[in-house]
Enzyme design. Structure first.
Site, PDB file in Angstrom:
ATOM      1  N   ARG A 142       0.827  -1.207   0.000  1.00  0.00           N
ATOM      2  CA  ARG A 142       0.000   0.000   0.000  1.00  0.00           C
ATOM      3  C   ARG A 142       0.861   1.257   0.000  1.00  0.00           C
ATOM      4  NH1 ARG A 142      -1.651   1.140   6.213  1.00  0.00           N
ATOM      5  NH2 ARG A 142       0.174   0.223   7.197  1.00  0.00           N
ATOM      6  N   LYS A 170      15.131  -0.118   8.156  1.00  0.00           N
ATOM      7  CA  LYS A 170      14.202  -1.170   7.758  1.00  0.00           C
ATOM      8  C   LYS A 170      13.756  -0.849   6.332  1.00  0.00           C
ATOM      9  CE  LYS A 170       9.937  -3.532   9.034  1.00  0.00           C
ATOM     10  NZ  LYS A 170       8.853  -3.642  10.012  1.00  0.00           N
ATOM     11  N   LYS A 196      11.984  -1.420   2.835  1.00  0.00           N
ATOM     12  CA  LYS A 196      10.837  -2.083   2.229  1.00  0.00           C
ATOM     13  C   LYS A 196      11.176  -2.529   0.802  1.00  0.00           C
ATOM     14  CE  LYS A 196       7.787  -1.360   5.572  1.00  0.00           C
ATOM     15  NZ  LYS A 196       7.086  -2.447   6.286  1.00  0.00           N
ATOM     16  N   ASP A 202      12.430  -5.895   4.660  1.00  0.00           N
ATOM     17  CA  ASP A 202      11.022  -6.262   4.857  1.00  0.00           C
ATOM     18  C   ASP A 202      10.345  -6.427   3.503  1.00  0.00           C
ATOM     19  OD1 ASP A 202       8.461  -6.695   5.670  1.00  0.00           O
ATOM     20  OD2 ASP A 202       8.200  -4.782   6.706  1.00  0.00           O
ATOM     21  N   GLU A 223      12.259  -9.941   6.823  1.00  0.00           N
ATOM     22  CA  GLU A 223      10.930  -9.964   7.443  1.00  0.00           C
ATOM     23  C   GLU A 223       9.855 -10.394   6.448  1.00  0.00           C
ATOM     24  OE1 GLU A 223       7.932  -6.926   9.884  1.00  0.00           O
ATOM     25  OE2 GLU A 223      10.019  -6.372   9.488  1.00  0.00           O
ATOM     26  N   CYS A 244       5.130  -1.855  14.834  1.00  0.00           N
ATOM     27  CA  CYS A 244       3.906  -1.058  14.859  1.00  0.00           C
ATOM     28  C   CYS A 244       3.374  -0.936  13.445  1.00  0.00           C
ATOM     29  CB  CYS A 244       4.152   0.332  15.448  1.00  0.00           C
ATOM     30  SG  CYS A 244       5.323   1.358  14.523  1.00  0.00           S
ATOM     31  N   ASP A 292      11.057  -1.762  16.217  1.00  0.00           N
ATOM     32  CA  ASP A 292      10.657  -1.069  14.988  1.00  0.00           C
ATOM     33  C   ASP A 292       9.477  -0.175  15.338  1.00  0.00           C
ATOM     34  OD1 ASP A 292      10.134  -0.317  12.338  1.00  0.00           O
ATOM     35  OD2 ASP A 292       8.863  -2.074  12.005  1.00  0.00           O
ATOM     36  N   ASP A 298       9.016   3.384  14.689  1.00  0.00           N
ATOM     37  CA  ASP A 298       9.372   4.660  14.085  1.00  0.00           C
ATOM     38  C   ASP A 298       8.173   5.524  13.727  1.00  0.00           C
ATOM     39  OD1 ASP A 298       8.444   3.018  12.089  1.00  0.00           O
ATOM     40  OD2 ASP A 298      10.011   3.499  10.647  1.00  0.00           O
TER      41      ASP A 298
END
Length: 365
Positions: A25, A161, A163, A191, A219, A296, A321, A323
């Protein structure tokens, strides 16, 4: 005896500094439901729930309905000090709706810790007083991701992290370029947000290992329901595999760890239906000897602070994680943990420590 007298439901919107893009998304603002649990003694506890339909299946409407029509009538009148009984009623009065339950759960825990005149993290175990969080690098054109990574380091973040999950082997180039730009001291967490299939994931991870990219972890490489795929990737990768969307409940954690489907678990309050369920997952992780990350959704400082208190309370949570506040343009709340770059310092005031008295909430549509 302090009793719950009513629950108010509000809405808050906070613009993000930059759009948040993943394989699932794109989001431009934190647009969440906030709840205020009142007691007959005049105390208030606060909670928050993001409508993350692509992960939890919940919308604003479903969260409001679950709290207004089911949860609030069920727990109103219950004693704040009887946390076990409240949690039993909260989790049994309606099926699913994990984020709605999480919002009420954290508000009740806030009130419970306030009644004990202690910060919540001390009530939850008191493992540490400060945390270091990573920061998310969204999926974007390669040059943008590299620049965002360098900007994050300039802001004091040493854990990124990143994406990925949209373009298969091209993700290797993304991670490799970020590693070259940031140097060996920066920790990189990859991730995939369920973006690969099992064999593709093994090839991608092996290529990153061969190139010396040295990701700290990978992840959720494959779709959440593909537990056999998680098992396959974990068995065929040297890099630790972190399960996220595959683990919502304590039962999910047991099933995945029994089949060696992950090396670590990512706990999020919106998946575990709050602190109560998250504590059960922590206990399971301890039994199986695996570490946990505290994560989160796109949440403001309110919900992230509840998660921070849990992470600071539990030794088994070794990675953070959290942030969300760093991604927001503004912070409308007062009190709570202090967020400065990658560092989170826990408040020593009672409960979660957040106050919402001056916050301008939106009206529910």
């Amino acid at each position: 005896m302090i009793k719950i007298s009513k629950i108010d439901i509000r809405e808050i919107q906070i613009p993000l500094a930059v759009p948040f893009r993943t394989a699932l998304r794109t989001v431009n603002s934190v647009d969440d439901i906030v709840i205020i649990v009142h007691t007959d003694a005049g105390d208030t506890g606060y909670g928050e729930a993001p409508p993350t339909a692509v992960i939890t299946g919940e919308t604003k409407g479903s969260i409001v309905c679950a709290i207004r029509d089911f949860i609030a009538p069920a727990i109103t009148g219950m004693e704040v000090g009887n946390i076990e009984e409240i949690m039993h009623v909260l989790h049994s009065c309606i099926l699913y709706n994990s984020s709605a339950k999480a919002a009420v759960d954290m508000a009740v825990y806030d009130l419970y810790a306030r009644s004990l005149h202690r910060p919540l993290y001390q009530v939850l175990g008191g493992a540490r007083q400060s945390l270091e969080t990573d920061i998310t690098i969204s999926v974007n054109p390669l040059d943008v991701m590299v620049q965002d990574s360098l900007t994050a380091i300039d802001r004091g973040f040493q854990i990124l992290k990143v994406k990925v999950g949209k373009e298969g082997m091209k993700d290797v180039e993304r991670i490799s370029r970020i590693r070259q730009a940031t140097g060996p001291r920066t920790a990189i967490r990859v991730d995939a947000n369920q973006g690969w299939n099992p064999k593709e994931a093994v090839r991608i991870i092996a290529r990153m290992e061969d190139l010396g990219v040295n990701p700290e972890l990978i992840e959720q490489p494959v779709p959440a329901h593909d537990l056999q795929g998680m098992q396959y990737v974990t068995a065929h990768s040297c890099t630790p595999i972190l399960a996220d969307e595959s683990v919502f409940s304590p039962w999910d954690a047991i099933r995945l760890l029994e089949m060696h489907g992950a090396d670590m678990l990512n706990i999020k309050l919106m998946k575990s239906a709050g602190i109560y369920g998250a504590l059960k997952i922590c206990s399971i992780a301890q039994i199986y000897g695996v570490e946990c990350m505290m994560g989160c959704m796109l949440e403001s400082k309110l919900a992230v602070s509840a998660a921070a208190h849990l992470a600071a309370g539990q030794k088994v949570i070794t990675k953070v994680d959290l942030d969300g506040p760093s991604l927001c343009c503004t912070d409308p709340y007062k009190g709570g943990p202090e967020y400065e770059g990658s560092q989170i310092r826990m408040n020593q005031t009672d409960g979660i420590g957040i106050t919402c008295g001056s916050v301008s909430f939106k009206g529910l549509s």
